[in-house]
Scaffold this active site. Structure first.
Site, PDB file in Angstrom:
ATOM      1  N   TYR A   1       0.832  -1.205   0.000  1.00  0.00           N
ATOM      2  CA  TYR A   1       0.000   0.000   0.000  1.00  0.00           C
ATOM      3  C   TYR A   1       0.870   1.260   0.000  1.00  0.00           C
ATOM      4  O   TYR A   1       0.616   2.208  -0.744  1.00  0.00           O
ATOM      5  CB  TYR A   1      -0.905  -0.034   1.229  1.00  0.00           C
ATOM      6  CG  TYR A   1      -1.946   1.050   1.310  1.00  0.00           C
ATOM      7  CD1 TYR A   1      -3.103   0.995   0.529  1.00  0.00           C
ATOM      8  CD2 TYR A   1      -1.803   2.118   2.192  1.00  0.00           C
ATOM      9  CE1 TYR A   1      -4.073   1.978   0.624  1.00  0.00           C
ATOM     10  CE2 TYR A   1      -2.766   3.109   2.300  1.00  0.00           C
ATOM     11  CZ  TYR A   1      -3.904   3.027   1.515  1.00  0.00           C
ATOM     12  OH  TYR A   1      -4.868   4.007   1.615  1.00  0.00           O
TER      13      TYR A   1
ATOM     14  N   LYS B   1       0.889   4.067  -2.939  1.00  0.00           N
ATOM     15  CA  LYS B   1       0.511   5.453  -2.661  1.00  0.00           C
ATOM     16  C   LYS B   1       1.657   6.411  -2.958  1.00  0.00           C
ATOM     17  O   LYS B   1       1.438   7.554  -3.363  1.00  0.00           O
ATOM     18  CB  LYS B   1       0.050   5.590  -1.209  1.00  0.00           C
ATOM     19  CG  LYS B   1      -1.297   4.915  -0.925  1.00  0.00           C
ATOM     20  CD  LYS B   1      -2.397   5.441  -1.824  1.00  0.00           C
ATOM     21  CE  LYS B   1      -3.785   4.993  -1.369  1.00  0.00           C
ATOM     22  NZ  LYS B   1      -4.863   5.478  -2.265  1.00  0.00           N
TER      23      LYS B   1
END
Length: 252
Positions: free
Chosen positions: A153, A157
Site C-alpha cells: 500500500y 501510494k
C-alpha cells in the site's frame, strides 16, 4: 446547494462508500454532475438512493480493466457533455508484514491503485485535452512515507505521487492540473479493517491514533472531500503537481 461546480462534470472512482462517497456528495452539492464507478453494485445502488436528488451516473466497472474504464468514460461524456474533474479514489488494502505478504497481496494493491489510476487518467485526458480544461485529483496517503505492515500500500501510494507530478508536467500545458490528497487517519471501513487485522477494536485504534494527531481528533471523510474540492476548483488553476497531507498536523 452551492454553485462552485455548476456546469462541471466529475467522475469519482470507488465513490460509493467512505471517502469516495463523501467526495462525490460534496461535488454534487456544489452543483456538479457526478459519475461514480465502482465494483460494488450494492454500494452503488445505495449511493444512488442517497444522491437521488442530483444528476448522477453510476456504473459497475473495475478500474483495473481499461476497456471498462474507457466505456464508462465515453458514456459519461456523451451523457453529460464534458469531463472536467476526475478523482482517483478506488483502493484496496491487503496489509501484512513483508515476510507474510503474498504475491497476490502485492499485485492486487498495485493493480487497483496504480494500474487503475493509469487507466482512468489515460482515458480521461483525451477529453480534457480536447476541451483544454481538467482537474485530476489522486488520493494518496500518509502511508506513502512508510508504514509497518503496508509495504504494498505504501509503495502504491508513493507511486501515485510520482504519477501526479509527472501528469502535472505533461498535461499542464493543456489547462489540466493534477494534484494529490494524502489522508492521514480517517474513520472509514478501511481503517476498521486495519483494527481487525491487528486484533484491536476500532475504538482502541482511534484512541491510539489520537496520540499522534495535534488537532486532537481523527479525520472524517468530509475532511478529505474538502481538500479535493480545493484542487477541483476552477480558481485553483495555478496549483499543480502538489501533494496535500490532510492528517491533522505537520507530520503524517
Amino acid at each position: 446547494m452551492g454553485e462552485r461546480f455548476r456546469g462541471k462534470v466529475a467522475l469519482v472512482t470507488g465513490g460509493s462508500r467512505g471517502i469516495g462517497r463523501s467526495i462525490a456528495g460534496l461535488l454534487a452539492e456544489e452543483g456538479a454532475k457526478v459519475a461514480i464507478i465502482d465494483v460494488n453494485e450494492d454500494a452503488l445502488n445505495e449511493a444512488s438512493e442517497v444522491f437521488k436528488q442530483y444528476e448522477l451516473y453510476t456504473k459497475v466497472a473495475n478500474v483495473v480493466e481499461s476497456r471498462e474504464v474507457e466505456n464508462a468514460m465515453k458514456e459519461v461524456y456523451e451523457s453529460f457533455g464534458s469531463l472536467d474533474i476526475v478523482v482517483n479514489n478506488a483502493g484496496v488494502i491487503r496489509d501484512n508484514l513483508l515476510f507474510k505478504m503474498t504475491e497476490n497481496d502485492w499485485e492486487t494493491v498495485m493493480d487497483v491503485h496504480l494500474k487503475g489510476s493509469f487507466n482512468v487518467v489515460k482515458a480521461a485526458q483525451q477529453y480534457m485535452v480536447k476541451q483544454k480544461y481538467g482537474r485530476i485529483i489522486n488520493i494518496s496517503s500518509t502511508s506513502a512515507l512508510g508504514n509497518r505492515g503496508q509495504a504494498n500500500y505504501a509503495t502504491a501510494k508513493a507511486g501515485l505521487q510520482g504519477l501526479t507530478k509527472t501528469l502535472a508536467i505533461e498535461l499542464g500545458p493543456f489547462g489540466i492540473t493534477t494534484n494529490a490528497v494524502a489522508p492521514g487517519f480517517i474513520e472509514t471501513d478501511m481503517t476498521k479493517e486495519t483494527a481487525k487485522r491487528i486484533g484491536i477494536t476500532f475504538e482502541q485504534l482511534v484512541e491510539a491514533s489520537l496520540q499522534g494527531i495535534p488537532v486532537g481528533r481523527s479525520g472524517l471523510p468530509e475532511d478529505i472531500a474538502n481538500a479535493v474540492a480545493f484542487f477541483a476548483d476552477e480558481k485553483s488553476s495555478f496549483v499543480n503537481g502538489q501533494v496535500l497531507y490532510v492528517a491533522g498536523g505537520p507530520k503524517a
